[in-house]
Write an enzyme that holds these catalytic residues in place. Structure first.
Site, mmCIF file in Angstrom:
data_model
loop_
_atom_site.group_PDB
_atom_site.id
_atom_site.type_symbol
_atom_site.label_atom_id
_atom_site.label_comp_id
_atom_site.label_asym_id
_atom_site.label_seq_id
_atom_site.Cartn_x
_atom_site.Cartn_y
_atom_site.Cartn_z
ATOM 1 C CB ILE A 200 -53.359 -23.977 -12.709
ATOM 2 C CG1 ILE A 200 -54.530 -22.996 -12.864
ATOM 3 C CG2 ILE A 200 -53.213 -24.816 -13.947
ATOM 4 C CD1 ILE A 200 -54.373 -22.026 -14.021
ATOM 5 C CD GLU A 202 -57.787 -25.333 -3.512
ATOM 6 O OE1 GLU A 202 -58.830 -24.723 -3.222
ATOM 7 O OE2 GLU A 202 -57.756 -26.273 -4.327
ATOM 8 C CB VAL A 208 -57.152 -21.008 -9.975
ATOM 9 C CG1 VAL A 208 -57.046 -20.337 -11.338
ATOM 10 C CG2 VAL A 208 -57.402 -19.969 -8.894
ATOM 11 C CE LYS A 221 -59.409 -15.539 -8.164
ATOM 12 N NZ LYS A 221 -59.375 -14.113 -7.811
ATOM 13 C CG ASP A 311 -52.340 -8.351 -2.022
ATOM 14 O OD1 ASP A 311 -51.190 -8.287 -1.527
ATOM 15 O OD2 ASP A 311 -53.002 -9.396 -2.063
ATOM 16 N NE ARG A 315 -48.925 -12.030 -2.006
ATOM 17 C CZ ARG A 315 -48.198 -11.136 -1.359
ATOM 18 N NH1 ARG A 315 -46.875 -11.265 -1.332
ATOM 19 N NH2 ARG A 315 -48.754 -10.119 -0.741
ATOM 20 C CG ASN A 316 -51.320 -10.770 -5.941
ATOM 21 O OD1 ASN A 316 -51.661 -11.947 -5.949
ATOM 22 N ND2 ASN A 316 -51.484 -9.986 -4.893
#
Length: 450
Positions: A200, A202, A208, A221, A311, A315-316
């Site tokens: 799902i 990379e 992952v 992962k 971070d 996106r996280n």
């Protein structure tokens, strides 16, 4: 003996099999994980939920132990049998007294970069040179491995073409076996119970996958490179300490083919893609506020644990099937931030003092949270639109701040601006931010009449 008292949400491991439960009791096998739901009316019992089957029932307090967090320890090693650069004669000394199947791996001094597997057998020490072929490791050109962890795992189960099966690792002085520690604390999962599905994503360090672990949907992962796996071990150990509804939950690790990190599956992917693909017509302002609060609560929890994420960005943030936002990738999260590789820093999300002096703190996380709010309210746009990366750092230092996204509630934009104070001490804490967002949430509910 005083009765243990566990709060709801505590993770426990079963100490024995309980396969013939009485009515109302939970069935479980030794090593199964359960979550404490509440203290029961019956003395010495809890109501617990089985992590795999999802069933609820009574469980005796004495038959389970709490799943422990693992202490972050620099000596914890995925390869405790790896001794680095040592000579053949030194290796021979380390494998005394002789014992069949006692072994270690060293880096060759004569052939730098090559490894040597040294095994004790019938009072001899045999040295097998491990060669690199097409990015894989091999001793005999018959069996090939991605890394040393794999190779040792194979020869501990199969004799292959070496003199004896590997029976006992000779640990390097001062190291502790990560496998043993993970297993003792109840975080080591069984590869045979994992069903791997499609990839799902990379990541930078490996793929992952989605999968199933004993009936529960999971994300896996896989980190193949042993050096990187070792680095990720620390991230994983940090995750054993953390439990919060807005953090992606670690379920455990599998040591096979490098390191597999198994977490709950977040069915709806990351927040940027979620917002971009659905847009304003689908996601209303109330939902944006809910996401903002979810992330804020998760960060307040990390703040209380004195952990810095470093971070934080949309996106996280991952979205569950129930539309809950959870923080993932504690990849850079550190208790006491040391200097990082500046090249890797996400410039548009990183606070000025962190970019300039590498000063990371909860307050620099708050800056990133302000950027994340901007991403949420702009439905996933790239921050500082139309600006070149090299200009962002300079302009921001001179006091430039982004405009409010279209239709962004003024209260929220004010919050964003407070996160972007040049002086870190003037930025609000996550607790303060949560209080303000909650007030906004209440006002939003009362005006919409829901």
């Amino acid at each position: 003996m005083s009765m243990k008292s566990w709060v709801p949400g505590t993770q426990c491991v079963a100490k024995s099999d309980h396969s013939k439960p009485k009515p109302g009791e939970l069935a479980y096998r030794k090593g199964d994980f359960v979550t404490i739901m509440e203290v029961s009316q019956t003395k010495g019992f809890y109501i617990a939920q089985h992590n795999q089957s999802g069933e609820e029932g009574l469980i005796s307090a004495s038959s389970v132990r709490e799943r422990e967090a693992i202490r972050v320890d620099p000596n914890l090693s995925l390869m405790p049998w790896f001794h680095g650069k040592i000579s053949g004669p030194v290796a021979v000394q380390k494998l005394r007294p002789p014992e069949d199947g006692l072994f270690l791996v060293r880096e060759s001094i004569r052939h730098p970069g090559d490894y040597v597997l040294c095994v004790s057998f019938q009072n001899e020490i045999i040295h097998y040179r491990v060669m690199y072929k097409d990015n894989k490791l091999t001793i005999d050109n018959a069996e090939y491995f991605y890394n040393l962890i794999d190779m040792i795992e194979f020869y501990m189960k199969n004799k292959g073409s070496i003199a004896t099966i590997l029976l006992k690792p000779k640990q390097k002085e001062g190291t502790k076996s990560a496998a043993e520690q993970l297993s003792k604390a109840g975080w080591l999962l069984d590869m045979e119970k994992l069903i791997l599905g499609n990839s799902i994503g990379e990541g930078e360090f490996g793929a992952v996958y989605e999968g199933e672990y004993m009936g529960k949907k999971v994300a896996v992962k896989n980190i193949k490179c042993d050096v990187t796996a070792q680095a990720f071990l620390e991230e994983t150990v940090v995750m054993t300490k953390l439990q919060h509804k807005n953090l992606v939950q670690l379920l455990g690790v599998i040591l096979h083919n490098g390191l597999h990190i198994v977490t709950e599956l977040m069915a709806k992917g990351n927040l940027v893609n979620y917002l971009r693909s659905r847009g304003r017509s689908v996601v209303d302002v109330k939902q944006l506020l809910r996401f903002s609060l979810d992330v804020c609560e998760g960060m307040e929890y990390l703040e209380s644990k004195k952990l810095v994420h470093r971070d934080l960005a949309a996106r996280n943030i991952l979205i569950s099937s129930e539309n809950t936002a959870k923080i993932s990738d504690f990849g850079l999260a550190k208790a006491e931030p040391k200097s990082t590789d500046n090249a890797k820093l996400p410039i548009k999300w990183t606070a000025p003092e962190a970019l300039k002096k590498e000063k990371f703190s909860t307050r620099s996380d708050v800056w990133s949270y302000g950027i994340l709010l901007w991403e949420i309210y702009s439905y996933g746009r790239q921050p500082y639109p139309k600006m070149a990366l090299k200009d962002v750092k300079e302009k921001v230092e001179q006091g430039y701040r982004m405009e409010a996204p279209d239709d962004c509630p003024p209260v929220i934009y004010t919050l964003m601006r407070s996160c972007w104070e040049s002086d870190p001490s003037k930025r609000p804490s996550f607790r303060k931010l949560r209080e303000k967002l909650e007030k906004e949430h209440r006002d939003c509910k009362s005006t919409s009449g829901s």
